[in-house]
Design an enzyme around this catalytic site. Structure first.
Site, PDB file in Angstrom:
ATOM      1  N   TRP A 145      24.429 -12.696   0.134  1.00  0.00           N
ATOM      2  CA  TRP A 145      25.553 -11.926  -0.386  1.00  0.00           C
ATOM      3  C   TRP A 145      26.627 -11.949   0.701  1.00  0.00           C
ATOM      4  O   TRP A 145      26.515 -11.258   1.720  1.00  0.00           O
ATOM      5  CB  TRP A 145      25.135 -10.489  -0.638  1.00  0.00           C
ATOM      6  CG  TRP A 145      24.410 -10.123  -1.887  1.00  0.00           C
ATOM      7  CD1 TRP A 145      24.828  -9.206  -2.801  1.00  0.00           C
ATOM      8  CD2 TRP A 145      23.113 -10.572  -2.362  1.00  0.00           C
ATOM      9  NE1 TRP A 145      23.882  -9.066  -3.818  1.00  0.00           N
ATOM     10  CE2 TRP A 145      22.824  -9.898  -3.574  1.00  0.00           C
ATOM     11  CE3 TRP A 145      22.179 -11.488  -1.882  1.00  0.00           C
ATOM     12  CZ2 TRP A 145      21.652 -10.103  -4.292  1.00  0.00           C
ATOM     13  CZ3 TRP A 145      21.014 -11.706  -2.593  1.00  0.00           C
ATOM     14  CH2 TRP A 145      20.762 -11.022  -3.791  1.00  0.00           C
TER      15      TRP A 145
ATOM     16  N   ILE B  18      24.906 -19.074  -2.376  1.00  0.00           N
ATOM     17  CA  ILE B  18      25.869 -18.061  -1.941  1.00  0.00           C
ATOM     18  C   ILE B  18      26.225 -17.152  -3.108  1.00  0.00           C
ATOM     19  O   ILE B  18      26.558 -17.627  -4.196  1.00  0.00           O
ATOM     20  CB  ILE B  18      27.159 -18.714  -1.406  1.00  0.00           C
ATOM     21  CG1 ILE B  18      26.888 -19.532  -0.140  1.00  0.00           C
ATOM     22  CG2 ILE B  18      28.241 -17.665  -1.150  1.00  0.00           C
ATOM     23  CD1 ILE B  18      26.500 -18.726   1.071  1.00  0.00           C
ATOM     24  N   LYS B  19      26.158 -15.843  -2.876  1.00  0.00           N
ATOM     25  CA  LYS B  19      26.639 -14.872  -3.853  1.00  0.00           C
ATOM     26  C   LYS B  19      27.951 -14.286  -3.347  1.00  0.00           C
ATOM     27  O   LYS B  19      28.058 -13.863  -2.200  1.00  0.00           O
ATOM     28  CB  LYS B  19      25.640 -13.739  -4.067  1.00  0.00           C
ATOM     29  CG  LYS B  19      26.152 -12.711  -5.071  1.00  0.00           C
ATOM     30  CD  LYS B  19      25.369 -11.410  -5.049  1.00  0.00           C
ATOM     31  CE  LYS B  19      25.992 -10.403  -6.006  1.00  0.00           C
ATOM     32  NZ  LYS B  19      25.399  -9.058  -5.913  1.00  0.00           N
ATOM     33  N   GLN B  20      28.956 -14.274  -4.236  1.00  0.00           N
ATOM     34  CA  GLN B  20      30.280 -13.784  -3.842  1.00  0.00           C
ATOM     35  C   GLN B  20      30.948 -13.082  -5.015  1.00  0.00           C
ATOM     36  O   GLN B  20      30.704 -13.431  -6.174  1.00  0.00           O
ATOM     37  CB  GLN B  20      31.154 -14.952  -3.372  1.00  0.00           C
ATOM     38  CG  GLN B  20      32.510 -14.586  -2.830  1.00  0.00           C
ATOM     39  CD  GLN B  20      32.446 -13.591  -1.685  1.00  0.00           C
ATOM     40  OE1 GLN B  20      32.534 -12.385  -1.914  1.00  0.00           O
ATOM     41  NE2 GLN B  20      32.275 -14.105  -0.471  1.00  0.00           N
TER      42      GLN B  20
END
Length: 348
Positions: free
Chosen positions: A197, A234-236
């Site tokens: 995150w 990837i968390k965005q």
């Protein structure tokens, strides 16, 4: 599995946009994504097997896209605020049931939640164990993430992957970066996949005019740091503006960042995030955001369309799904997945 998704006029309009940065520069999602983008790299066979388990489960299995149910808000936002709209989710088993019935690739939740039902569900859906959190009982609140368990503990519970948050830009970010980089190295040694995150946090990032926590240039750089730390995914948050570096007068910029690599269109802003994930070699999943009630389904579909057309790999959407009746939560998760199954919705 084909999609029968019906789009609103507003969401249909997103299909006409042509990306400013050409799609040929990206490593696009697809059934062969792991072979193309992880096969040549340094990940071990055990990590590749874990990534395969994530990408090959649920309704989106074999597409190169991901739909993940995240429920860590009981710690991040207080349990009462998270589960008050639907108290059935105070019982962690219902979180797992929603992810399974919702056809998700994986479920992301806490050590505590998985620890109560691991033996019943570890063989039914991949576990993504969130190993750190920002607890909210410190007063005044601060932007910090602390470990709630070990990587080995997650492995022992049958995890397929671990997840962690770094608050880039916060006073504690240097410690978090070192701590999570080491945790990801250990996870890879055990054969687990890693999800980061990549959130920005600093009071100075929010001005009287704009909240630059969701600026494409700041979040894009956070993504780039996250990939470098060893994240496999990837968390965005979905970007909403740009020009954080220039407005706040810090960092390093180049004019092309703002006039040749992006526009103010949400698909172009999100594509800039994808570019910073090594041009899509590491998948970008965007968060679904808070629940606003009646518009949640259309909002979730919109976010998914933007992510997919930008070159992202899916959504990790929680509150919109679990803060409503169970059947409606399943329907919302299916609507998100239908975006990624719909052949009309292509890279911009």
């Amino acid at each position: 599995m084909a999609s029968s998704l019906t789009l609103s006029p507003e969401n249909e309009a997103l299909l006409a946009h042509e990306g400013l940065v050409h799609k040929d520069l990206l490593h696009a999602p697809g059934p062969d994504f792991l072979d193309r983008c992880f096969g040549p790299g340094s990940r071990s066979p055990q990590v590749l097997r874990s990534l395969g388990a994530l990408y090959n489960h649920g309704r989106l299995a074999g597409t190169g896209y991901l739909s993940i149910l995240p429920v860590d808000q009981g710690i991040e936002h207080t349990a009462g605020s998270a589960f008050g709209p639907n108290p059935m989710y105070f019982d962690p088993e219902n979180i797992l049931k929603l992810a399974v019935e919702g056809g998700c690739n994986a479920v992301a939740t806490t050590f505590g939640s998985f620890g109560t039902v691991a033996r019943r569900y570890a063989h039914k859906i991949p576990f993504l164990v969130k190993i750190n959190h920002n607890e909210l009982l410190t007063y005044p609140n601060k932007f910090d993430q602390i470990l709630f368990g070990s990587v080995r503990q997650a492995w022992d519970m049958g995890a397929t992957a671990i997840g962690a948050t770094v608050y880039f830009g916060s006073e504690e970010s240097n410690r978090q970066i070192g701590e999570i980089t080491a945790a990801f190295e250990h996870a890879h040694q055990l054969g687990l996949a890693t999800v980061l995150w990549c959130y920005t946090r600093n009071n100075a990032f929010k001005t009287t005019i704009t909240d630059y926590h969701v600026a494409a240039d700041l979040t894009g750089q956070a993504n780039h740091l996250g990939v470098t730390m060893g994240a496999d995914i990837i968390k965005q948050k979905l970007p909403e503006n740009n020009g954080g570096f220039t407005a706040l007068k810090f960092g390093k910029t180049f004019p092309a960042m703002y006039d040749k690599l992006s526009t103010d269109h949400p698909i172009d802003l999100t594509r800039y995030q994808v570019l910073n994930c090594y041009a899509g070699r590491i998948g970008l999943i965007n968060s679904g955001g808070e629940s606003k009630g009646a518009t949640d389904r259309e909002d979730a579909v919109r976010t998914a369309i933007i992510n997919k057309r930008a070159g992202g790999q899916g959504l990790i959407s929680g509150r919109k799904a679990f803060q409503r009746p169970f059947a409606d939560g399943v329907d919302l998760l299916h609507a998100i997945q239908d975006v990624y199954l719909d052949e009309r919705i292509t890279l911009a």
